[in-house]
Design a protein around this motif. Structure first.
Motif, short mmCIF file in Angstrom:
data_model
loop_
_atom_site.label_atom_id
_atom_site.label_comp_id
_atom_site.label_asym_id
_atom_site.label_seq_id
_atom_site.Cartn_x
_atom_site.Cartn_y
_atom_site.Cartn_z
N ASP A 52 -2.49 27.47 -25.61
CA ASP A 52 -2.01 27.40 -26.53
C ASP A 52 -0.77 27.61 -26.97
O ASP A 52 -0.15 28.02 -25.69
N TYR A 53 0.22 27.50 -28.12
CA TYR A 53 1.01 27.42 -28.23
C TYR A 53 1.58 28.63 -29.55
O TYR A 53 0.83 28.96 -30.55
N ARG A 54 2.79 29.22 -29.38
CA ARG A 54 3.15 30.00 -30.23
C ARG A 54 4.94 30.36 -30.28
O ARG A 54 5.30 29.49 -29.43
N TYR A 55 5.20 30.59 -31.54
CA TYR A 55 6.71 30.67 -30.98
C TYR A 55 7.18 32.11 -30.76
O TYR A 55 6.91 33.37 -31.49
N VAL A 56 8.04 31.90 -30.12
CA VAL A 56 8.78 32.62 -29.19
C VAL A 56 10.39 33.22 -29.71
O VAL A 56 10.78 32.12 -29.63
N PRO A 57 10.05 34.17 -30.00
CA PRO A 57 11.35 34.91 -29.83
C PRO A 57 12.19 34.78 -28.74
O PRO A 57 12.06 35.22 -28.32
N ILE A 58 13.65 34.35 -29.65
CA ILE A 58 14.05 33.68 -28.05
C ILE A 58 15.56 34.86 -27.99
O ILE A 58 16.94 34.28 -27.48
N GLY A 59 16.22 34.91 -29.88
CA GLY A 59 17.49 35.33 -29.64
C GLY A 59 17.68 35.38 -31.31
O GLY A 59 17.11 35.48 -32.43
N THR A 60 19.29 36.03 -31.74
CA THR A 60 19.93 35.85 -32.67
C THR A 60 21.13 35.73 -33.09
O THR A 60 21.89 35.01 -31.99
N TRP A 61 20.77 35.06 -34.34
CA TRP A 61 22.42 34.60 -35.07
C TRP A 61 23.31 35.47 -35.55
O TRP A 61 22.12 35.68 -37.70
N VAL A 62 23.94 36.82 -35.59
CA VAL A 62 24.95 37.41 -36.72
C VAL A 62 26.59 37.15 -36.33
O VAL A 62 27.23 37.53 -35.15
N ASP A 63 26.79 35.41 -36.92
CA ASP A 63 27.63 35.73 -36.16
C ASP A 63 28.20 35.37 -35.65
O ASP A 63 29.10 34.02 -35.33
N LYS A 64 27.71 35.91 -34.34
CA LYS A 64 27.66 34.71 -32.27
C LYS A 64 26.12 34.99 -32.47
O LYS A 64 25.66 35.42 -32.68
N LEU A 65 26.16 33.02 -31.72
CA LEU A 65 24.72 33.72 -31.00
C LEU A 65 24.38 34.49 -30.46
O LEU A 65 25.73 34.56 -28.42
N SER A 66 23.37 34.96 -29.65
CA SER A 66 23.01 35.85 -28.73
C SER A 66 21.35 35.63 -28.20
O SER A 66 20.47 36.06 -29.33
N LEU A 67 21.42 34.79 -27.25
CA LEU A 67 20.44 34.23 -26.64
C LEU A 67 19.57 34.73 -25.77
O LEU A 67 20.41 35.03 -24.78
N ASN A 68 18.45 35.42 -25.57
CA ASN A 68 17.85 35.44 -24.69
C ASN A 68 17.56 34.86 -23.69
O ASN A 68 16.07 33.61 -23.56
N TRP A 69 17.88 34.43 -22.08
CA TRP A 69 18.18 33.47 -21.60
C TRP A 69 16.01 33.57 -21.07
O TRP A 69 15.20 33.05 -20.46
N THR A 70 15.56 34.92 -20.52
CA THR A 70 14.72 34.93 -20.22
C THR A 70 13.44 34.64 -20.97
O THR A 70 12.53 34.55 -20.04
#
Ligand code: GLU
Length: 894
Positions: free
Chosen positions: A474-492
């Protein structure tokens, strides 16, 4: 604009008064679906309980309904909080906007009407003269909402006229920051200028350089995407298809849009600032076009984590990255909402609809008759993880309600002297004062500290999600990062599905060029992000992906094209097809020459050999041998030694041969010429003289070649006839080679002249004739050789080298064949002819070395005759001095 707004305000006021008049007199203007909660002060609420339909309200929006309940929940909490507005209950008047600005405007009339209730009721008399019986709604002190920016914009224009402050929980259009037009509008969400920057940072992080954009018509989509476009100008990102979905878009419009998007083959990234309804229809169009998996979407907050846009099109949406203003889900709301049942929540007009949509059942008995698979709702259904998930903006709704509560609380504290409950001063506070206080409140909300900036906005802070397929399919929205002034992606946490989930899909105009094939990029005029792949020249290497540079001479591009390597020098090798034939021929030539030498030595004293002028013949044979050997110096790997040998041997071998021949023919000619005038033998005809002359001639070449070696020492050098070829060869120009052979050619010419003059002398088995023939052939060979040699200098060096070898071989072979083969034939196969001549056939001793005595006729024709011999009788064994031979020994038969 100001005038039109004022006119609109007057119109609305008139409508409101008219509407109000109708209600006062008990005539209904039609039912307005709403949620009313009683209280001492009332807050208005605008929520998208239904989607925007084709002609009015569309499908039920479960997320919108949750937001509505969030307001009720927040009010419950506030009203039960003793520290907040003690003694005051906040009521609510909540309306559905159907996500449609015009519909929302009509609904807003309700708030305005309630404001007009402050007008003295005694001023109204019904047409039938009765007393107005209408219980007017309480005035609305402020409005929570709306959701969509187009709705908020429309509503804000009216609310400001009635000085009703508005706090939105979802409207993010930058346009609403303009306080000169929307001065009563505040919001607890950040404006889209931040969101556009966050999207741009995501695109950059994915390495995309060419993306399409899609926006819904209206200030949310259009302003959002234009902010994105403006921000992208200062980056390396190019925008290709930039489409706006019209309000009246049909399925055909979406199909065309998808087709258009797919024309740019490699631009797979699509940034969307669109309403959830438009997103759903867009994804459906992609599925219809069988392009599932082709596009990767970047979705704005209207998509967020909503199930609605992706419902039924999960595969098309897989991999999409969406944004949502940062918040912490409100646990209390979950508890509150999941405890609602059709019984305890039925006060809300839309709750049953929500229940039916969630549990796929109906409360309408008549409806079940129409359905294929009827399911009657029992009301006992329970929420589970599958049937309930908190909507993304619930916390913002709660904060918006709390903002009003805190502002009212401060007013109560300031005006009611700390006493609980309502006081007259509190009731007289107008919207303007409430707005001023609202602008300055600060409290810890469920989305962090709630404080409005100068523009009535909150600072930008986002959570990023990716719509992924889970292991349970099934499908779901997975949290992958945040943006507070700059991007922070959790690539894993990022996954692109398919067989290679870590491989980021590309979105570019042109694919990278194949560097290993030496392709560089060439910008397509007018398009910064697109290029053509063009090949570097074969002698160039790639400095970077845009530039080629020439390798220095003697170097060629490496296989990977990232630098140059030295070109290995070529030279004629023994196993080359160009070297094998001349080598074989030279070996055969040497063998033949050696054979002839052996025969000559063996039959040294036979008449025919003796009469041949043995000394010069040996010199000639030596010259021929050297000529054949010179071929090896031509084929051997060039080095200082081989170059030296080549320079010495080429000229010298030919000069030795033709010096001997020239000496020989010249002597015959001189004897023949002098024989016509006197019987005296001419000078320098003795064998010794002959040898001296011959060596004299040879030494000229020897001195010349030695001088040449001294002045220009031999060396092997590399030459570069083309960018790809390095040839190891002796440092000899064609001209100096021809010059070094020029002396040999002079000798050949002179030799030919004498051979021609003496060609008819029949002595020594027509030797003169054969010499002449050899010389003609030699001339032809050399005359043909020079232009061919110079002509082929621009072609393959091997051809030139082989030609030179063949020229030498032919030249030597012709001489060998014409001059020696007849003699060898007689020696070996016609020994009866190899006898001492009879007395009448004796040769004049003056003619010995030319194989017989010759007398020319006056008319120049030569004829063989018997001449008397005058040479002193000497032993027939002397080898080097003809003078010592008997006349008989020197005779040859004709
Ligand atoms: N931010 C959107 C807008 O301004 C609304 C998003 C929502 O309702 O979730 O139109």
């Amino acid at each position: 604009m100001g005038i039109s707004l004022a006119l609109a305000g007057v119109l609305v006021m008139l409508l409101a008064v008219y509407d109000y008049g109708i209600r006062l007199c008990g005539v209904s203007a039609g039912p307005v679906e709403s949620v009313r909660l009683d209280g001492d002060v009332v807050l208005g609420g605008l929520f998208p309980v239904h989607e925007n339909g084709i002609n009015g309200c569309g499908a039920f929006d479960k997320g919108g309904y949750q937001r509505l309940e969030a307001m009720v929940y927040a009010l419950d909490r506030i009203n039960n909080d003793d520290n907040l507005l003690p003694g005051i209950q906040i009521g609510a008047y909540i309306l559905d906007t159907c996500s449609r600005d015009t519909y929302a405007l009509e609904q807003t009339m309700e708030f305005v009407t309630s404001t007009i209730t402050r007008i003295d009721l005694n001023a109204f008399t019904c047409p039938n003269g009765s007393v107005p019986a209408y219980q007017p709604p309480q005035p609305t002190v402020g409005v929570v909402g709306a959701a969509g920016s187009p709705v908020s914009t429309m509503v804000a224009n009216i609310l400001r006229l009635f000085k009703i402050p508005q706090v939105s929980y979802a409207s993010t259009s930058p346009e609403l920051s303009d306080k000169s037009r929307y001065d009563y509008f505040l919001r607890v969400v950040p404006p889209d200028t931040y969101q556009a920057q966050a999207m741009l940072d995501i695109v950059t992080a994915l390495g995309w350089t060419y993306v399409s954009t899609v926006a819904s018509a209206g200030n949310y989509g259009e302003n959002g995407i234009s902010t994105f476009r403006n921000l992208s100008r200062s980056t390396d990102i190019c925008l290709t298809v930039m489409e706006v979905i019209p309000r009246d878009a049909t399925d055909g419009t979406f199909d065309k849009l998808v087709k258009y998007l797919s024309t740019i083959e490699h631009a797979r990234g699509v940034v969307t600032f669109a309403s959830e309804t438009d997103i759903r229809r867009l994804l459906a169009a992609v599925a219809r076009a069988n392009m599932t998996g082709h596009f990767i979407w970047i979705g704005s907050d209207d998509w967020g984590t909503k199930p609605n846009p992706v419902e039924g099109q999960e595969a098309v949406a897989e991999g999409s990255i969406t944004l949502l203003p940062a918040r912490i889900p409100d646990k209390g709301f979950d508890e509150y909402f999941t405890s609602l049942t059709p019984t305890n929540g039925s006060s809300r007009v839309w709750f049953q609809e929500y229940w039916e949509r969630t549990f796929h059942c109906t409360f309408d008995v008549f409806e079940t008759e129409k359905l294929d698979n009827p399911k009657l709702c029992t009301g006992e259904e329970t929420f589970s993880d599958e049937t309930y998930e908190q909507e993304g903006k619930i916390s913002f709704v709660v904060d918006a309600v709390y903002a009003f509560a805190h502002a009212l609380n401060r007013i109560q504290g300031e005006l009611c002297n700390g006493s609980a409950g309502l006081c007259p001063e509190f009731m007289n506070v107008d919207g303007h004062s409430l707005l001023d206080i609202l602008k300055n409140i600060s409290f810890g909300g469920s989305t962090g500290t709630v404080r409005f900036n100068r523009d009535g906005d909150r600072p930008g802070s986002y959570q990023l999600y990716q719509f992924q397929k889970t292991e349970s399919d099934d499908y779901r929205y997975v949290p992958i990062g945040t943006w507070v002034d700059k991007l922070s992606l959790n690539w894993t946490h990022v996954s692109w599905g398919g067989s290679d989930p870590d491989r980021i899909p590309e979105s570019v105009c042109s694919l990278p060029c194949d560097i290993n094939k030496g392709e560089k990029r060439k910008k397509r005029p007018g398009d910064e992000c697109c290029w053509l792949c063009v090949n570097c020249e074969s002698y160039q290497y790639l400095v970077d992906e845009w530039h080629c540079r020439n390798c220095t001479l003697g170097y060629q591009p490496r296989r990977d094209r990232r630098g140059c390597i030295e070109i290995p020098a070529e030279y004629l090798t023994w196993d080359s097809p160009w070297a094998i034939p001349p080598t074989l021929l030279a070996i055969i030539g040497i063998a033949c020459t050696m054979f002839i030498i052996v025969i000559f030595v063996r039959f040294n004293n036979t008449p025919i050999i003796r009469a041949s002028g043995r000394e010069l013949c040996y010199v000639l044979l030596f010259g021929i041998l050297a000529t054949y050997m010179a071929v090896f110096t031509l084929i051997a790997r060039p080095s200082t030694l081989t170059c030296c040998l080549r320079r010495m041997m080429l000229g010298l071998s030919v000069v030795i041969s033709f010096s001997a021949l020239y000496t020989k023919t010249n002597r015959v000619y001189r004897i023949f010429n002098s024989g016509k005038r006197s019987v005296r033998r001419p000078k320098y005809t003795s064998p010794r003289s002959q040898m001296v002359i011959c060596f004299g001639l040879v030494s000229v070449q020897l001195v010349g070649a030695t001088l040449w070696l001294a002045i220009d020492p031999p060396q092997a050098i590399k030459t570069f006839p083309s960018w790809h070829q390095a040839i190891l060869e002796c440092a000899v120009t064609d001209l100096s080679l021809v010059l070094s052979l020029s002396y040999a050619m002079v000798l050949i010419v002179m030799c030919t002249v004498y051979a021609f003059k003496t060609r008819k002398m029949p002595e020594n088995f027509n030797e003169a004739k054969f010499i002449a023939f050899a010389m003609y052939t030699t001339c032809v060979v050399w005359v043909a050789f020079i232009p061919i040699y110079i002509g082929t200098s621009s072609t393959d060096y091997k051809i030139q080298q082989t030609l030179l070898c063949l020229c030498f071989i032919v030249s030597a072979t012709v001489t060998l064949g014409c001059i020696f083969v007849p003699k060898i034939y007689i020696v070996m196969f016609a020994p009866q002819k190899n006898k001492k001549p009879s007395g009448t056939m004796m040769l004049n001793s003056r003619m010995r070395s030319t194989c017989g005595s010759i007398e020319g006729k006056p008319n120049g024709e030569m004829k063989a005759q018997t001449l008397s011999t005058s040479a002193a009788p000497v032993s027939n064994t002397t080898s080097s001095d003809f003078e010592s031979r008997t006349p008989e020994e020197e005779a040859t038969r004709f």
